[in-house]
Design a protein around this motif. Structure first.
Motif, mmCIF file in Angstrom:
data_model
loop_
_atom_site.group_PDB
_atom_site.id
_atom_site.type_symbol
_atom_site.label_atom_id
_atom_site.label_comp_id
_atom_site.label_asym_id
_atom_site.label_seq_id
_atom_site.Cartn_x
_atom_site.Cartn_y
_atom_site.Cartn_z
ATOM 1 N N ARG A 140 50.257 13.340 -7.103
ATOM 2 C CA ARG A 140 50.368 12.800 -8.453
ATOM 3 C C ARG A 140 49.087 13.043 -9.240
ATOM 4 O O ARG A 140 48.007 13.184 -8.672
ATOM 5 C CB ARG A 140 50.666 11.292 -8.413
ATOM 6 C CG ARG A 140 52.023 10.942 -7.839
ATOM 7 C CD ARG A 140 52.282 9.435 -7.885
ATOM 8 N NE ARG A 140 53.652 9.115 -7.525
ATOM 9 C CZ ARG A 140 54.080 8.915 -6.292
ATOM 10 N NH1 ARG A 140 53.220 9.008 -5.290
ATOM 11 N NH2 ARG A 140 55.341 8.622 -6.047
ATOM 12 N N ASN A 183 51.447 10.216 -12.427
ATOM 13 C CA ASN A 183 51.075 8.935 -11.825
ATOM 14 C C ASN A 183 51.271 7.809 -12.842
ATOM 15 O O ASN A 183 50.323 7.313 -13.439
ATOM 16 C CB ASN A 183 49.627 8.983 -11.332
ATOM 17 C CG ASN A 183 49.280 7.811 -10.444
ATOM 18 O OD1 ASN A 183 50.101 6.919 -10.226
ATOM 19 N ND2 ASN A 183 48.070 7.807 -9.920
ATOM 20 N N ASP A 184 52.526 7.399 -13.009
ATOM 21 C CA ASP A 184 52.852 6.383 -14.007
ATOM 22 C C ASP A 184 52.226 5.034 -13.677
ATOM 23 O O ASP A 184 51.926 4.238 -14.573
ATOM 24 C CB ASP A 184 54.367 6.230 -14.131
ATOM 25 C CG ASP A 184 55.012 7.447 -14.774
ATOM 26 O OD1 ASP A 184 54.591 7.822 -15.876
ATOM 27 O OD2 ASP A 184 55.933 8.027 -14.168
ATOM 28 N N PRO A 188 50.542 5.147 -17.336
ATOM 29 C CA PRO A 188 51.896 5.411 -17.843
ATOM 30 C C PRO A 188 51.911 6.254 -19.107
ATOM 31 O O PRO A 188 52.846 7.022 -19.336
ATOM 32 C CB PRO A 188 52.470 4.013 -18.090
ATOM 33 C CG PRO A 188 51.295 3.091 -18.117
ATOM 34 C CD PRO A 188 50.269 3.710 -17.238
ATOM 35 N N GLU A 189 50.872 6.154 -19.933
ATOM 36 C CA GLU A 189 50.826 6.936 -21.172
ATOM 37 C C GLU A 189 50.770 8.434 -20.885
ATOM 38 O O GLU A 189 51.336 9.231 -21.631
ATOM 39 C CB GLU A 189 49.622 6.527 -22.034
ATOM 40 C CG GLU A 189 49.721 5.133 -22.628
ATOM 41 C CD GLU A 189 49.331 4.039 -21.650
ATOM 42 O OE1 GLU A 189 49.472 2.850 -21.985
ATOM 43 O OE2 GLU A 189 48.878 4.378 -20.524
ATOM 44 N N GLY A 191 52.113 9.919 -18.214
ATOM 45 C CA GLY A 191 53.464 10.292 -17.809
ATOM 46 C C GLY A 191 54.392 10.429 -19.000
ATOM 47 O O GLY A 191 55.183 11.387 -19.077
ATOM 48 N N GLN A 192 54.290 9.510 -19.935
ATOM 49 C CA GLN A 192 55.117 9.586 -21.147
ATOM 50 C C GLN A 192 54.800 10.841 -21.939
ATOM 51 O O GLN A 192 55.706 11.532 -22.431
ATOM 52 C CB GLN A 192 54.882 8.334 -21.997
ATOM 53 C CG GLN A 192 55.387 7.043 -21.368
ATOM 54 C CD GLN A 192 54.846 5.807 -22.049
ATOM 55 O OE1 GLN A 192 54.202 5.882 -23.103
ATOM 56 N NE2 GLN A 192 55.076 4.643 -21.455
ATOM 57 N N ARG A 195 56.247 13.983 -20.158
ATOM 58 C CA ARG A 195 57.695 14.116 -20.343
ATOM 59 C C ARG A 195 58.025 14.534 -21.772
ATOM 60 O O ARG A 195 58.916 15.356 -22.001
ATOM 61 C CB ARG A 195 58.383 12.794 -19.970
ATOM 62 C CG ARG A 195 58.435 12.555 -18.457
ATOM 63 C CD ARG A 195 59.189 11.288 -18.107
ATOM 64 N NE ARG A 195 58.368 10.106 -18.319
ATOM 65 C CZ ARG A 195 57.569 9.574 -17.398
ATOM 66 N NH1 ARG A 195 57.458 10.128 -16.208
ATOM 67 N NH2 ARG A 195 56.882 8.485 -17.662
#
Length: 226
Positions: A140, A183-184, A188-189, A191-192, A195
């Motif tokens: 990750r 690595n959410d 998390p930002e 990962g967002q 995507r």
């Protein structure tokens, strides 16, 4: 990529993110850590690490810590290595067919991307990220929050919208892994943003590496789970 003179050592402690205390050849040494990330799951007391001896006699530290053994897995943790192995891999023609230019450190908008490329069919930007975080064969990125990484992804989207090709390549500094994922849990930002970038047309690559104490070589594509 090929390192110079290499020797094994036993990791003792990391007083700060730039240096580590190790034991090698019966004596305690202070060496430079070529990765300012946390690497807490890698640099544990007693771990076998690998050092490269610097040819520069004027350096404060004679050795660089470049790799670590985690169980039976050898992980390169030299933060400068991913760009170098990506450059070698791309110049060999395996990134874009008919590559005519691969220029490092190129500014676009408010970001400086790792590479700008031209080929007979395309032109674009690529950002390279080294991956050292592994658990049960799953790798990750990132291992710590990276606002800079989010910004790079957003700028890649803008470059793509402006007509360039755009890619992010995660160079996994180890082999024999199952898949790559953002690595959410840690950021998390990121990962967002990853995507969102993929949905906008930014190419997402994940490549493993063949690692020895002396060498790092780009390997094969790894499955990506966004």
């Amino acid at each position: 990529m090929q390192y110079g003179k290499i020797l094994p050592a036993r990791f003792l402690a990391r007083p700060n993110r730039f240096v580590a205390r190790v034991e090698a050849e019966g004596q305690e040494l202070v060496c430079h850590v070529k990765n300012t990330g946390r690497c807490r799951e890698l640099l544990v007391p007693g771990a076998t690490v690998w050092l490269e001896e610097s040819p520069n006699p004027n350096r404060k530290t004679k050795f660089d810590l470049i790799a670590v053994e985690k169980g039976e897995r050898l992980i390169n943790m030299d933060a400068q290595a991913p760009n170098q192995v990506f450059g070698e891999w791309a110049q060999s023609g395996r990134f874009r067919e008919g590559l005519t230019l691969l220029r490092p450190e190129t500014t676009y908008g408010s970001s400086r991307f790792d590479f700008y490329w031209k080929s007979s069919k395309s032109r674009g930007f690529v950002e390279v990220k080294g991956v050292t975080l592994e658990e049960d064969g799953v790798v990750r990125f990132p291992d710590a929050p990276t606002l800079r990484g989010v910004k790079h992804l957003e700028e890649l989207v803008k470059a793509h919208e402006a007509g360039y090709e755009a890619a992010v390549c995660f160079v996994i500094q180890m082999g024999n892994v199952r898949w790559f994922a953002p690595n959410d849990a840690t950021h998390p930002e990121f990962g967002q943003a990853l995507r969102k970038a993929a949905a906008a047309g930014v190419e997402v690559l994940a490549m493993d590496c063949t690692v020895t104490p002396q060498t790092l070589t780009m390997g094969k594509p790894v499955p990506i789970k966004l």
